[in-house]
Design a protein around this motif. Structure first.
Motif, mmCIF file in Angstrom:
data_model
loop_
_atom_site.group_PDB
_atom_site.id
_atom_site.type_symbol
_atom_site.label_atom_id
_atom_site.label_comp_id
_atom_site.label_asym_id
_atom_site.label_seq_id
_atom_site.Cartn_x
_atom_site.Cartn_y
_atom_site.Cartn_z
ATOM 1 N N ARG A 425 -3.917 2.136 1.538
ATOM 2 C CA ARG A 425 -2.579 2.356 2.093
ATOM 3 C C ARG A 425 -1.692 2.993 1.023
ATOM 4 O O ARG A 425 -1.786 2.665 -0.160
ATOM 5 N N TYR A 443 -1.851 4.672 6.327
ATOM 6 C CA TYR A 443 -3.195 4.147 6.086
ATOM 7 C C TYR A 443 -4.109 5.353 5.915
ATOM 8 O O TYR A 443 -4.097 6.273 6.742
ATOM 9 N N THR A 449 -12.259 3.055 4.769
ATOM 10 C CA THR A 449 -11.512 2.725 5.985
ATOM 11 C C THR A 449 -12.290 3.094 7.249
ATOM 12 O O THR A 449 -12.239 2.364 8.249
#
Length: 651
Positions: A425, A443, A449
């Motif tokens: 982030r 993000y 991720t």
């Protein structure tokens, strides 16, 4: 028990303690590095059977808090099936001796709690030598052993006694009175908390070990009274039958073991005598082959005796030796064979008795384990996330930008498996001229991720590892494409910032390069940068390198900012590492080999997957999807085996 007769009384006292100590709540952002008594509580007091509290002590309550929370964070990542396997696969649960977290996890699952409901307050700062007494006072005051997650006080006291070589009568009397208190509590609170589990799994059914500490204790009236009370307690809850059955099976196994051990001793003695005699003959004949020596001995006792005998006879023939060793040692060989047969005859009954004893013992254990295992099916991250992100430390100033970065892990690789950090982030707040303010939170889309979104199987890394004599519990690693990979949002990172895979599931992901380009349009050469980073500057540098953005002007600025913030004013600033040095690390001198691999990937993927970085066959390559522009890292052989893009899955 301390005048508390109902669960509502305890709830009222707990709520009062929480209110009185609300200003001393322990979180990842506090610094209570002090000796004291703390209370874990789950912020859900709707149960009419459990008060979700745990009283603990520590010389450093902040560090102990980190351990407690990290254990829950670890369990939150596991699937129901894997957690079940760890609990019931072997005769002893993988979490044996660490059941406090299992009790808490069960309560949180069954009461639909979240990680934010896990709270800890510092009740009292206490000198180290007073910790045991104060902890016991709080546990008894709140009946935490019967309504909450604590273990029985007598069990904990017994552990400490086991470490002593001797004890005074008055010390043992205090312990026996503690046992009496627990017995009364068990009768009264049997249906509450985890009292039944504590009784069946950990309550001391025998007190004979006290005689080893002081032989006079067996003659005291109190010792006899407590033994009788224990017997009556076990009979009341029909545990005496289980104990008697297990004891009978164990006695039968040990009874059969005694003659078997004698037979083993006789066999070993006969075999050693034969070996010494043969060794003497070998020395006399000047035979020095260890293999021939073993072939002769094992040709008498091993199943493959004919093969071994043939090998030994070939050796004699090679040595032009006409001595018949089997005839020469026939009497001692006969004794060895006789002793071997007797040993083998006794082995099977002993093995059968032992297996029966262990199977029955394991059956009763598994029944007890069910009491602290969640009664409902759950999925990974059932408890969600904490998402208690520290706010940007913002002081308004013209042409100033405040940046806060949350990174997936610390990048420290210990052992064989690598750990690649990524920025998860990116928050920033920019103050421009004329009061202009721009504030954004992103993000970031990257290997970590995207894998978090697609689902990672988390496992206990030491559960299936061979030759690990002290396996570490609550030590989680990721299993991606049946391969261990540590490049995920680690438990330690989650402890710091509260972000986990669950956080990402409904978030829009953006490329880091796009965020840096956006910032580049806002700032200028005079902009003051203020950087907050959840990991070290070195880890940030690795993160930018993994994104192949170490040469981006904003990335260089971030690294320079990190260096300035850590340097003393008296020291002269060093020139930041130039991108050229990084380029030297990633450029492979064997260009032809890299191009050959790139060509193979392009051909196999119909020109949909390209290779942007190739170091060697032993290191991960960086691949890029030609359709969506997504880049990721993977071992070269694994990439060739499964050519696809994690984001668009078109390859």
């Amino acid at each position: 028990m301390a005048g508390l007769d109902s669960i509502n009384d305890v709830k009222s006292m707990v709520n009062k303690l929480i209110e009185d100590h609300s200003g001393r709540e322990i979180t990842p952002n506090t610094n209570y590095n002090t000796s004291g008594i703390y209370m874990i509580y789950i912020d859900n007091f709707t149960s009419d059977k459990i008060v979700p509290i745990y009283i603990g002590q520590s010389k450093d309550v902040q560090k102990r808090y980190k351990v407690h929370l990290s254990e829950i964070l670890s369990l939150n990542r596991l699937s129901y099936e894997d957690y079940y396997n760890y609990f019931f696969y072997k005769s002893d649960s993988f979490y044996e001796g660490r059941f406090k977290s299992s009790k808490i996890f069960k309560f949180m699952i069954e009461n639909s709690c979240t990680l934010s409901d896990f709270r800890v307050v510092l009740l009292e700062e206490v000198e180290t030598e007073e910790l045991d007494k104060k902890e016991l006072d709080y546990i008894q005051q709140l009946n935490a052993s019967f309504f909450g997650f604590n273990q029985l006080n007598s069990f904990l006291a017994a552990i400490k006694l086991h470490h002593l070589k001797s004890a005074e009568i008055n010390e043992l009397d205090d312990f026996l009175r503690l046992v009496q208190k627990d017995i009364k509590g068990i009768y009264f609170y049997y249906d509450y908390g985890f009292t039944r589990f504590n009784l069946e799994h950990a309550f001391l059914k025998k007190l004979f070990f006290l005689s080893d500490l002081n032989i006079k204790i067996g003659d005291t009236m109190l010792f006899k009274e407590v033994n009788l009370e224990i017997k009556q307690l076990l009979t009341h809850y029909r545990l005496d039958f289980q104990i008697a059955e297990i004891q009978q099976l164990e006695d039968n196994w040990r009874w059969l073991s005694e003659p078997h051990e004698v037979a083993v001793g006789e066999y070993n003695k006969a075999f050693a005598l034969l070996a010494n005699q043969v060794k003497g003959k070998f020395k006399e004949l000047q035979f020095y082959s260890k293999k021939a020596f073993e072939n002769f001995l094992y040709s008498i006792v091993k199943e493959e005796k004919e093969t071994l005998k043939g090998e030994f006879l070939k050796y004699l023939e090679k040595k032009n030796c006409s001595i018949d060793f089997y005839q020469l040692f026939d009497q001692q060989i006969a004794v060895v064979v006789e002793r071997l047969e007797e040993k083998e005859q006794r082995e099977k009954p002993v093995a059968d008795a032992y297996n029966k004893f262990q199977e029955r013992k394991a059956k009763f254990k598994r029944e007890r384990y069910k009491m602290i295992f969640p009664s409902i099916h759950f999925s990974p991250f059932f408890l969600g996330d904490r998402m208690q992100l520290a706010p940007l430390n913002i002081e308004e100033g013209v042409n100033t930008i405040h940046i806060q970065l949350f990174i997936s892990n610390n990048g420290r690789t210990r052992g064989y498996y690598p750990k690649d950090p990524f920025i998860v982030r990116f928050d920033y707040c920019y103050f421009g001229d004329s009061g202009r303010k721009v504030e954004k939170q992103y993000y970031i889309e990257n290997e970590t991720t995207l894998r978090g979104l697609s689902g990672i199987q988390y496992i206990e890394k030491d559960f299936d590892r061979m030759f690990v004599f002290n396996p570490e519990r609550f030590s989680i690693t990721g299993l991606i494409d049946d391969e261990i990979d540590n490049s995920f949002i680690s438990v330690l990172a989650e402890y710091k910032h509260g972000i986990n895979d669950y956080t990402l599931k409904d978030k829009k992901l953006v490329r880091l390069e796009g965020v840096l380009d956006e910032l580049q349009q806002l700032v200028n050469d005079e902009t003051e940068f203020v950087l907050t980073n959840t990991e070290s500057k070195g880890c940030l540098e690795k993160s930018l390198f993994n994104e192949q953005l170490q040469g981006h002007s904003l990335a260089v600025k971030l690294l320079e900012t990190g260096k300035r913030r850590k340097r003393s004013k008296k020291k002269t600033e060093k020139v930041p590492k130039s991108p050229k040095k990084i380029d030297k690390v990633k450029v492979d001198p064997k260009i032809r080999r890299a191009e050959a691999f790139r060509g193979k990937v392009l051909a196999k993927s119909n020109n949909k997957i390209d290779i942007v970085e190739y170091i060697s066959s032993k290191e991960k390559v960086t691949a890029k999807c030609q359709d969506c522009g997504h880049t990721w890292k993977k071992r070269s052989d694994h990439l060739l085996a499964r050519l696809y893009c994690l984001r668009c899955d078109k390859a």
